[in-house]
Design a protein around this motif. Sequence first.
Motif, PDB file in Angstrom:
ATOM      1  N   LEU A 181       3.811  -0.841 -10.330  1.00  0.00           N
ATOM      2  CA  LEU A 181       3.048  -1.938  -9.745  1.00  0.00           C
ATOM      3  C   LEU A 181       3.722  -3.277 -10.033  1.00  0.00           C
ATOM      4  CD1 LEU A 181      -0.618  -0.833 -10.569  1.00  0.00           C
ATOM      5  CD2 LEU A 181       0.946  -0.037  -8.764  1.00  0.00           C
ATOM      6  N   PRO A 209      -4.411   7.542  -7.008  1.00  0.00           N
ATOM      7  CA  PRO A 209      -5.427   6.557  -7.421  1.00  0.00           C
ATOM      8  C   PRO A 209      -5.512   5.409  -6.409  1.00  0.00           C
ATOM      9  CG  PRO A 209      -3.464   6.390  -8.792  1.00  0.00           C
ATOM     10  CD  PRO A 209      -3.284   7.607  -7.955  1.00  0.00           C
ATOM     11  N   GLN A 210      -6.727   5.000  -6.130  1.00  0.00           N
ATOM     12  CA  GLN A 210      -6.928   3.951  -5.134  1.00  0.00           C
ATOM     13  C   GLN A 210      -6.740   2.549  -5.702  1.00  0.00           C
ATOM     14  OE1 GLN A 210      -7.357   4.536  -1.798  1.00  0.00           O
ATOM     15  NE2 GLN A 210      -6.870   6.620  -2.514  1.00  0.00           N
ATOM     16  N   HIS A 211      -6.874   2.401  -7.020  1.00  0.00           N
ATOM     17  CA  HIS A 211      -6.775   1.045  -7.587  1.00  0.00           C
ATOM     18  C   HIS A 211      -5.352   0.490  -7.554  1.00  0.00           C
ATOM     19  CE1 HIS A 211      -5.638   3.563 -11.072  1.00  0.00           C
ATOM     20  NE2 HIS A 211      -4.925   2.509 -11.445  1.00  0.00           N
ATOM     21  N   ILE A 212      -4.364   1.350  -7.221  1.00  0.00           N
ATOM     22  CA  ILE A 212      -2.989   0.858  -7.165  1.00  0.00           C
ATOM     23  C   ILE A 212      -2.670   0.219  -5.814  1.00  0.00           C
ATOM     24  CG2 ILE A 212      -2.265   2.655  -8.785  1.00  0.00           C
ATOM     25  CD1 ILE A 212      -0.936   4.100  -6.435  1.00  0.00           C
ATOM     26  N   GLN A 213      -3.490   0.454  -4.816  1.00  0.00           N
ATOM     27  CA  GLN A 213      -3.194  -0.027  -3.464  1.00  0.00           C
ATOM     28  C   GLN A 213      -3.111  -1.551  -3.436  1.00  0.00           C
ATOM     29  OE1 GLN A 213      -2.131   1.919  -1.449  1.00  0.00           O
ATOM     30  NE2 GLN A 213      -3.095   3.930  -1.662  1.00  0.00           N
ATOM     31  N   ARG A 230      -0.529  -3.137  -4.586  1.00  0.00           N
ATOM     32  CA  ARG A 230       0.289  -3.632  -5.696  1.00  0.00           C
ATOM     33  C   ARG A 230       1.531  -2.788  -5.947  1.00  0.00           C
ATOM     34  NH1 ARG A 230      -2.965  -3.883 -10.906  1.00  0.00           N
ATOM     35  NH2 ARG A 230      -3.894  -1.932 -10.191  1.00  0.00           N
ATOM     36  N   ASN A 290       0.842  -1.194   0.000  1.00  0.00           N
ATOM     37  CA  ASN A 290       0.000   0.000   0.000  1.00  0.00           C
ATOM     38  C   ASN A 290       0.878   1.246   0.000  1.00  0.00           C
ATOM     39  OD1 ASN A 290      -2.560  -1.308   0.083  1.00  0.00           O
ATOM     40  ND2 ASN A 290      -2.243  -1.711   2.277  1.00  0.00           N
ATOM     41  N   HIS A 340       1.624   4.202 -13.063  1.00  0.00           N
ATOM     42  CA  HIS A 340       0.474   5.103 -12.990  1.00  0.00           C
ATOM     43  C   HIS A 340       0.943   6.417 -12.350  1.00  0.00           C
ATOM     44  CE1 HIS A 340      -2.410   1.814 -13.918  1.00  0.00           C
ATOM     45  NE2 HIS A 340      -1.502   1.067 -13.286  1.00  0.00           N
ATOM     46  N   TRP A 375       0.063  10.633 -11.098  1.00  0.00           N
ATOM     47  CA  TRP A 375      -0.947  11.568 -10.595  1.00  0.00           C
ATOM     48  C   TRP A 375      -0.236  12.811 -10.061  1.00  0.00           C
ATOM     49  CZ3 TRP A 375       0.845   7.364  -8.054  1.00  0.00           C
ATOM     50  CH2 TRP A 375       1.331   7.529  -6.763  1.00  0.00           C
TER      51      TRP A 375
END
Length: 576
Positions: free
Chosen positions: A256, A235-239, A241, A219, A262, A264
């Motif tokens: 990842l 972005p939360q979808h990377i948590q 990984r 995380n 990714h 931001w």
Amino acid sequence: MSENSIIEEELIQSPGRTALKNFLEKKTAITGVTLFFLIFSLCFILPIFFPLDVNFADSSQQHIRPGLNLMRVPRELRNNAKIIDVGNSFGAGVDRNNNVYIWGNPVNERLLNIPQNMGNITMLSVGLDHILVLNDQGNVFTWGNDRHRLSPIPPEVRLSHIVYIEAGNQISIAVDAEGEIHVWGNRGFVDVRPELFEGQVEKVLLMDATAFVISYEKNLYALTNRDILIATAMPQHIQGRVVQVAATNRDALALLEDGTVHSWGNQEHGVHLIPPEIQGRVRSISAGSWHFAASLDDGTVVSWGRNNYRQTRPQDLSGIESVHSGYYQNYAIDAQGGVHPWGFSGYLMGTDHYGRNVFRRVLEGGKISLTIGAIGVLIASFIGIIIGGISGYFLGKIDLVLMRFAEIVNAIPFLPLAIILSYSIGHSLPQQQRLVLIMLIWGLINWSGLARLTRANILVEREKDFVTAAKAMGVREGVIIFKHIIPNILPIILVQILLSLATIMLFEASLSFLGLGITEPRASWGNMLQGLRSTDIRFYWWRWVFPALTLSMAVISISMIGDALRDAIDPKSNDR
């Protein structure tokens, strides 16, 4: 065939050809023309290839000395590198024999005091002006900047087995084998609170105002005091990984487990435009001030983002094991330990107190100063030639009125008037209008000298036979003045114009130095000297030497051309 004497040559040559010959025979004339042409070319051609972003500033690059050695990797490290990291104006590396090297232009001399016997080095991290080293025994070493108690290693760090280190801007972080964070230095820069993670920290990344933490669960957390967008836009979808994170001044990039990346943040200078072909192939990532670099699974390197110092143009590389970026430099290390640098090699004329490139500002300042001088002189010349021509040709009441008016204008001091107008209305004007104001003030005030010179020479020319013949043929008087008489006295007028150009450049520099001419962030040779009123010029000599030197050379070269031209035109000044 024998050469003609000077008197015989003058009998068969036109006055213009004789003047040109005399001019070209003078070494001072050739020197002046060459020097001025060089300065003019540099100021108007080089900015095409080295454009100046007037709003650019980088606090990490403040007061860096002149030099092009920022990427000059020591020979001993070039083919035997194990670790490399980048500071604001220097690089540091470790070879496979655990020797540490420093190169570039360190702003802190203590960086050169490398500790001895540090053992088998496994990590090296470079901050703004200090360095951390970790060996395979979990011991930490540091040197460089001693402010904010960075140098003494905290007792809890000495007593722990450290597995990860990170150096930042006046702050250091170490992670021990238990996943606990240890922070020392200026903690006001970054809000790092070890109690939030309870022994779950694997890696840490420091930015100027942000710290990223990667936990054992992959995380990612962003801790910041100022750049809130970095935390809120994550972005939360990377948590769950994340294996690595890198960050520029305003943006972040996460790698990842599947090799995708990714980004931001503020998304400035194209750093968010990730090349699509690298997704799923990234092995490691790194970041500078405004760019990212990634090493891929096939041993190649890709870089993207801002390219103001060629930092996103890597060579055709292969077999790369890792890439290390920082600020505006990049270093790729191949499987044999070979180092492949690309990016910015240094500042030819150093940087100023805002971290701006003095060389680029000298070029832009020269363009501004020469433009103001040229247009201001053209305005004054246009007015002076017209008034002087009319006054000298018609005489009588017209001459009396025009010359008395010229004397009144001549009595108005330019510099006090320019200061008053600039102070009263100049600060409310945008930069473009301030430029116009300075040129108009000069042109409307300083034409009287040229008018008197033009009048005096026309008084001589109007009595010559060609003028009488033109009158007898019915040629209009305006045509006689400006088509027949003025071209005859043009070389003399040109001398006065050249000397006036040197004068207006000095006046513009004086106004800008006083803060009443061209102001920041625009550059002129005058306002580049302004900051020295509050700076010790002994320490930052390059900030005043280069703009002062270029201004002096420009003025001297113009004066040399004018003096040589005057001597060439005036036969009495020539040696017989």
